[in-house]
Structures are given as structure tokens and as C-alpha cells.
Design a protein around this motif. Structure first.
Motif, short mmCIF file in Angstrom:
data_model
loop_
_atom_site.label_atom_id
_atom_site.label_comp_id
_atom_site.label_asym_id
_atom_site.label_seq_id
_atom_site.Cartn_x
_atom_site.Cartn_y
_atom_site.Cartn_z
N ARG A 2 1.03 -1.36 0.01
CA ARG A 2 0.07 0.16 0.01
C ARG A 2 0.83 1.17 -0.12
O ARG A 2 1.99 1.30 0.49
CB ARG A 2 -0.98 -0.09 1.23
N PRO A 3 0.33 2.23 -0.56
CA PRO A 3 1.06 3.59 -0.69
C PRO A 3 0.91 4.05 0.75
O PRO A 3 0.23 3.90 1.54
CB PRO A 3 0.19 4.48 -1.33
N PRO A 4 2.30 5.07 1.11
CA PRO A 4 2.14 5.57 2.44
C PRO A 4 1.19 6.75 2.65
O PRO A 4 0.49 7.38 1.68
CB PRO A 4 3.84 6.11 2.51
N HIS A 62 -11.82 -0.08 -0.39
CA HIS A 62 -13.22 0.18 -0.37
C HIS A 62 -13.95 1.17 0.66
O HIS A 62 -13.05 1.52 1.44
CB HIS A 62 -13.78 -1.25 0.53
N PRO A 63 -14.72 2.08 0.00
CA PRO A 63 -15.11 3.21 0.89
C PRO A 63 -15.97 2.68 2.16
O PRO A 63 -16.70 1.78 2.41
CB PRO A 63 -16.19 3.81 -0.20
N LEU A 76 -13.61 8.34 2.76
CA LEU A 76 -12.39 7.46 2.31
C LEU A 76 -11.12 7.66 2.91
O LEU A 76 -10.91 8.96 3.37
CB LEU A 76 -12.03 7.93 0.85
N MET A 77 -10.60 6.58 3.42
CA MET A 77 -9.11 6.67 4.27
C MET A 77 -8.47 5.39 3.82
O MET A 77 -9.21 4.37 3.83
CB MET A 77 -9.32 7.16 5.41
N THR A 78 -7.12 5.39 3.80
CA THR A 78 -6.56 4.06 4.06
C THR A 78 -6.35 3.77 5.24
O THR A 78 -5.32 4.10 5.94
CB THR A 78 -5.18 4.07 3.05
N LEU A 87 -4.39 6.11 -3.05
CA LEU A 87 -5.56 5.16 -3.12
C LEU A 87 -6.73 5.86 -3.09
O LEU A 87 -7.70 5.89 -3.94
CB LEU A 87 -5.48 4.02 -2.54
N ASP A 88 -7.11 6.74 -2.13
CA ASP A 88 -8.18 7.45 -1.59
C ASP A 88 -8.53 8.54 -2.94
O ASP A 88 -9.77 8.49 -3.23
CB ASP A 88 -8.03 8.18 -0.28
#
Length: 100
Positions: A2-4, A62-63, A76-78, A87-88
Motif C-alpha cells: 500500500r502507498p504511504p 473500499h469506501p 475514504l481513508m486508507t 488510493l483514496d
């Protein structure tokens, strides 16, 4: 992988870029990318959610969302990064495309 998590400054720049072409903006609230959508009726709202669900599943991102009749609220948040990531903002762009 996942991206930071984005810095606040980077997230604000991404928000400005995301909102530039939109008539109704996204907002950052409590560390989440948020937007309220209103539709003509429940069927239109549910069809929109179905389109978003397909895109989100393809992205494996997923939202958090709520639906009440003709409205949909999306956040949205990772979660595993503890905040906003690229990603968001990519999913937000897919969500905007799902409106068309």
C-alpha cells in the motif's frame, strides 16, 4: 504494498486537483476524504453504489459509506496507512466517473 500516508500538505494539493473540475467539491474532514451525494430516488442511489462497488473491488480499496433513500455519504481513508493515500484520491476519481 500500500502507498504511504500523505502529508497534510500533499493531501491538500491532491484535494485541490481532484476538485478543480467538479461542481461539488470533496472535503477533508477528520482525516478522511468525504462527499455527500444526492440522487433522484433510491434506485439511482443504489445503481451509483453498485458502480462504485465494482470499481472499489477492482482497486481492492473500499469506501466507508452510508445510504439513506436518495443520498449516499462517502468517506475514504486508507486504514492500514492510518490516513489519506493516493488510493483514496484515485478511488474518488473513480467515484466521480461513476456519476456519469
Amino acid at each position: 504494498m500500500r502507498p504511504p500516508k500523505m502529508s497534510d500538505e500533499t493531501a491538500l494539493e491532491a484535494l485541490l486537483a481532484l476538485n478543480a473540475p467538479l461542481p461539488a467539491p470533496w472535503q477533508i474532514s477528520s482525516g478522511k476524504l468525504c462527499k455527500h451525494f444526492r440522487f433522484a430516488d433510491f434506485n439511482a442511489a443504489f445503481a451509483f453504489m453498485t458502480r462504485v462497488a465494482m470499481a472499489a473491488d477492482m482497486m481492492d480499496h473500499h469506501p466507508d459509506w452510508r445510504n439513506s433513500y436518495a443520498t449516499v455519504d462517502i468517506e475514504l481513508m486508507t486504514h492500514d496507512a492510518g490516513g489519506l493515500t493516493t488510493l483514496d484520491f484515485a478511488l474518488a476519481q473513480c467515484i466521480e466517473a461513476a456519476l456519469a
